[in-house]
Every structure is written in C-alpha cells, then in structure tokens.
Design an enzyme around this catalytic site. Structure first.
Site, PDB file in Angstrom:
ATOM      1  N   GLU A 170      65.362  56.507  28.835  1.00  0.00           N
ATOM      2  CA  GLU A 170      65.460  57.738  29.057  1.00  0.00           C
ATOM      3  C   GLU A 170      65.030  58.066  30.567  1.00  0.00           C
ATOM      4  OE1 GLU A 170      64.506  60.744  25.366  1.00  0.00           O
ATOM      5  OE2 GLU A 170      63.089  59.255  25.808  1.00  0.00           O
ATOM      6  N   HIS A 188      85.783  60.623  24.204  1.00  0.00           N
ATOM      7  CA  HIS A 188      85.194  62.136  23.857  1.00  0.00           C
ATOM      8  C   HIS A 188      84.126  61.805  23.108  1.00  0.00           C
ATOM      9  CE1 HIS A 188      88.976  63.858  25.670  1.00  0.00           C
ATOM     10  NE2 HIS A 188      89.380  62.705  24.845  1.00  0.00           N
ATOM     11  N   LYS A 201      57.393  58.255  14.820  1.00  0.00           N
ATOM     12  CA  LYS A 201      58.448  58.256  15.892  1.00  0.00           C
ATOM     13  C   LYS A 201      58.550  56.865  16.547  1.00  0.00           C
ATOM     14  CE  LYS A 201      60.974  60.925  17.685  1.00  0.00           C
ATOM     15  NZ  LYS A 201      60.739  61.890  18.195  1.00  0.00           N
ATOM     16  N   SER A 204      54.931  58.316  19.311  1.00  0.00           N
ATOM     17  CA  SER A 204      54.688  59.819  19.722  1.00  0.00           C
ATOM     18  C   SER A 204      53.148  59.994  19.430  1.00  0.00           C
ATOM     19  CB  SER A 204      55.502  60.725  18.531  1.00  0.00           C
ATOM     20  OG  SER A 204      54.727  62.083  18.435  1.00  0.00           O
TER      21      SER A 204
END
Ligand code: ARG
Length: 479
Positions: free
Chosen positions: A303, A169, A296, A290
């Site tokens: 992804e 979980h 960043k 970024s």
C-alpha cells in the site's frame, strides 16, 4: 569573490561574494529563506568534480600558476574527503553548496581558492552539478529496476506452467500463466530502464563555460572540460545552458512512470493477497498486523508503494510549474529544482528495493490460481475462433457462443456440459468440448508475445539477455 578580497585571519574568505557591491550584512530572514545548502549536500561530490575540471582549464589557459593549480587540487581533494566522511559542515551563512565548498577551500588553502571562480558562475556550475547528479541517479535507478526485474524473472521461470485467469475490467477473461503476468511487469520496467539510459545520454553535455549566461572573455576549453567530466560535448547555447532543466524533468518523468508501474504491480499483489482472490500469501516478515484486530495480516508495504507513487508525480508537476513562466535565462526560481528532484528520486529507489524484497519471498497459491482459471467460460473465445475456422463469420460465431454462455448461466450449469448437448445445432463439425481445456488453449497460443509455453520460454530468454546487457551498462557507467 571581489578582486580585493583576501582570506581573513584563519584563512576565512569574506562571508559574501558580492560584498563589493552590497553594503553590510544580509538580513538573516533573507539568509534563512534563500539558502539551499542543506538540500544541496547531494551535489557536493559533483561540485568538486566540476571544480577540478575547471581548475585544469584555468591552469591550461595560464590563468592560474601551476602551484595554485596543485593547491586547488589537493584542497578540493581534502574537501571531498570531508564530504565523504561527513565532516564537511556547511555554515548558516553559506548560501549554497558552491559557496560552502569555496569557503572551506579558502579555509584550507587560502589565496589560490580565490582564483577558482574565474570564468565561472554559479549558474553554469549548478547546471553542471545537477546534470552530473541526474546521470548518477539514472544509473542508480537503473540498478534498482534491474534488481526488481531479476526477481520477476526468477519467479516467472518457476511459474511457466502456473495457470491463472487473465483479467480485463477486473473480470476473468482468458487463461494465462503467472509467468506471463509477471513478465508483463518486466516489459514495463524494461521501458523504464530504456528511458533512464536515454535521458542519461541526453544529460551528458557540459554547461561549464556558459558562465552566468553569456560565456566568458577568457579562453577556457569547454570541450576539454566536458571530456574530463565524462561528458560528450559542451552544451550549444550559453543562455539555454544555464536555464535548462529538461534533464531533471525527464528524470522525474522516468521516476513518475516507474512509480506508477510499481504501484500497479503493488495493486495486483494486494488484490491477490485478499481472501476473495487468495492467489498469494505474504510471508509474515513482509506483512504487518493490526493494533486492534488480532486476526489481521496487512500488506502495508504494498500500500505504501502504491501511495508513495504520488510523490514523483507531484514532483514532476512541481518542477514543470517552476519552469513554465521563467524568462531566459537563469532565475533563482531554478533553485527549487532540487527540492522536487532529490526526494522524489529517493522515494522511487526505496520503493524498488522494497518491492523486490517482498516479491522475492511471497508464496503464490498455484491451486487457487488454477482453480480460478478452470471455468470453461474463459474459453468462450476459443470456441468462437473454432467456429470461424469452420467458416462462420466471427460476429455470428460470437453471437452463437454468447447465447450458449447465457443459456448455461440461466440453467446454472457448466458451459462444457451445455455445449456437449448442443454442438451439432451450433454448426460445429465435431464435438469441440475438448477445446474447453485451459492448458490446451494456452498451448495453442504461441504467437510472439502470447502466453504459450514456447513463446514464454522465448520471452524468458530474451528477458535474461536484457538483464545481462543492463548489468553491463550499469557496470560501465559506475566503474
Ligand atoms: N543555489 C543556486 C541554485 O541552486 C545556485 C545558483 C545561484 N546563482 C545565482 N546567481 N544566485 O540555483
């Protein structure tokens, strides 16, 4: 090719194979709408191999002369060379790869090319091509999976003793090692490879000789053709042979599930790369920045692996939908198979390569993993199991330890400190707080499949042997 058709000047065949029956040119809209020749290009080498085997059967049956056979073979070899070099150019009026190859062959060798389609239909031809393509793709994918498995194995070997929390979980649950976590992904990939091997075997039947749907009146050796193509037997039913795409669906399912596994691995790595987890650092060359926020460092590759997993899943559903309403046997709907299959397989191959490249170079933050695993609450189960060994029923032990955890949390103190004060009243025979050492806990977990050091070594040895056998299989199937 209708019987009267002769190559035109320059060796060109009549542009349409059905010009005996249908008059005049096809509407260009229909032509544009129905052609599959561009997406078929990946089939070309298999189409030519099938034609070589078929020509051999025609010669053997005395349906073509030895001279024609020779010319067919050298012409097909020339087309294959052009395919390999990129010189092979389908024409706008080629309906598909089968017609394109035959047209080119006629340009090269003239009349004998008009004899090649004897006893064959594009229906059995495309079914054969796609089976051969599927088998080659299964081997390529297995190779890609092996590449990632090797990286997982190499990294796992170095992380045998790297403590980390295991999660359920997404809550810290019990201590494991990083090796154990990485080897969990190895197991998923092993199942993927097994699926690829099995579908490769099932696809290994030859539809050649099934004709359009009902075989042929001509005595063509189906078994001989199958064996020459490296397939184990002819397919059993001519109707099924030309309408079956189960092998393609199986490949898409194998791709979809592999992609889901890659996506889950990517998701773990994305989480681990966050400041919140801080379990790993992406090397700069595997990260992106970024355009706006100067600080960043983003895990775009991971992804994309996660996002791209949708493609093979969609392709699987797409092809299932093509098939679901089809009456027997061949229907042109089946041409849609390649548009689903080819890009989906390519996307999984690319994801395998990308993820293996990145995973080989990430740096794991061992301290922060170990730190996260040292919370003594992760060993609450060990405590309950100790009580069980002292005769307490498990449900009671669970309750007692649960209350202890709740008390520690209420008082804002560590579980081991609270335990030290209360082990006697809980019914322990001796101070069990030594149990609250994650390394000790791990050392006791030596059952098969558990994260203990001995069990991990056994898993690593087994995994290495599986990879060796996998490499040998790929070599056999490509060599
Ligand atoms: N391009 C077709 C396909 O991919 C080949 C078979 C065409 N057969 C036919 N009878 N029109 O399915």
């Amino acid at each position: 090719m209708p019987p009267g058709a002769e190559p035109r000047a320059g060796g060109r065949v009549h542009p349409k194979a059905w010009s005996g029956r249908l008059q005049g040119p096809t509407d260009p809209v229909l032509e544009r709408y129905s052609t599959s020749v561009q997406e078929d290009l990946g089939l070309a080498e298999f189409d030519i191999r099938g034609s070589v085997a078929h020509a051999g059967r025609l010669a053997r049956a005395g349906l073509i002369r030895p001279r024609d056979h020779q010319q067919l073979l050298s012409g097909l070899e020339q087309v294959a060379r052009e395919v390999r070099s990129g010189a092979f150019r389908p024409q706008p009026e080629d309906e598909d790869i089968h017609m394109a190859v035959e047209r080119r062959l006629a340009e090269l060798i003239g009349e004998p090319a008009l004899r090649l389609h004897t006893g064959r239909s594009r229906n059995d031809q495309v079914a054969l091509d796609l089976r051969l393509w599927t088998r080659a793709a299964a081997v390529r994918l297995a190779e890609g999976v092996l590449g990632l498995e090797e990286v997982l194995l190499r990294r796992a070997r170095r992380e045998r003793a790297t403590l980390m929390p295991g999660y359920t979980h997404l809550q810290r649950a019990q201590p494991v090692t990083l090796a154990h976590h990485l080897l969990a992904y190895f197991e998923m990939l092993e199942r993927d490879r097994e699926r690829l091997r099995e579908l490769h075997r099932r696809a290994g039947l030859s539809p050649l000789g099934a004709g359009a749907l009902a075989g042929s009146t001509l005595p063509l050796g189906r078994l001989e053709a199958a064996l020459e193509l490296g397939l184990r037997a002819p397919t059993a039913n001519s109707l099924d042979s030309v309408s079956d795409r189960d092998f393609a669906l199986e490949l898409l399912f194998a791709c979809a599930l592999t992609a889901v596994h890659l996506s889950r691995l990517a998701e773990d790595l994305i989480l681990w790369s966050t400041a919140e987890f801080d379990f790993l650092e992406l090397p700069d060359r595997w990260a992106t920045g970024s355009s706006l926020m100067p600080q960043k460092k983003n895990p775009d590759l991971l992804e994309l692996v996660r996002g791209r997993a949708g493609r093979p899943v969609a392709a699987l559903v797409g092809l299932l939908l093509v098939l679901k309403g089809l009456p027997l046997s061949y229907n042109r709907d089946l041409q849609e198979d390649k548009a689903h299959l080819f890009p989906a397989v390519a996307s999984v191959e690319a994801s395998l390569e990308a993820l293996a490249g990145l995973l080989a170079e990430v740096s794991f933050n061992r301290e922060s993993m170990a730190q996260a695993a040292t919370d003594p609450r992760l060993l609450a189960t060990d405590l309950a199991e100790r009580l069980v060994q002292e005769g307490v029923p498990f449900r009671g032990a669970h309750e007692l330890v649960g209350r202890l955890v709740s008390r520690a949390e209420g008082e804002g103190r560590r579980l081991d400190l609270v335990l030290r004060e209360s082990w006697q009243e809980m019914g322990f025979a001796a101070d069990p707080s030594g149990l609250l050492d994650p390394r000790r806990s791990l050392a006791a977990r030596e059952q098969a499949g558990a994260p203990g050091p001995g069990a991990t070594d056994a898993a690593l040895r087994r995994a290495a042997a599986q990879v060796r056998r996998g490499r040998a299989w790929v070599l056999r199937e490509t060599g």
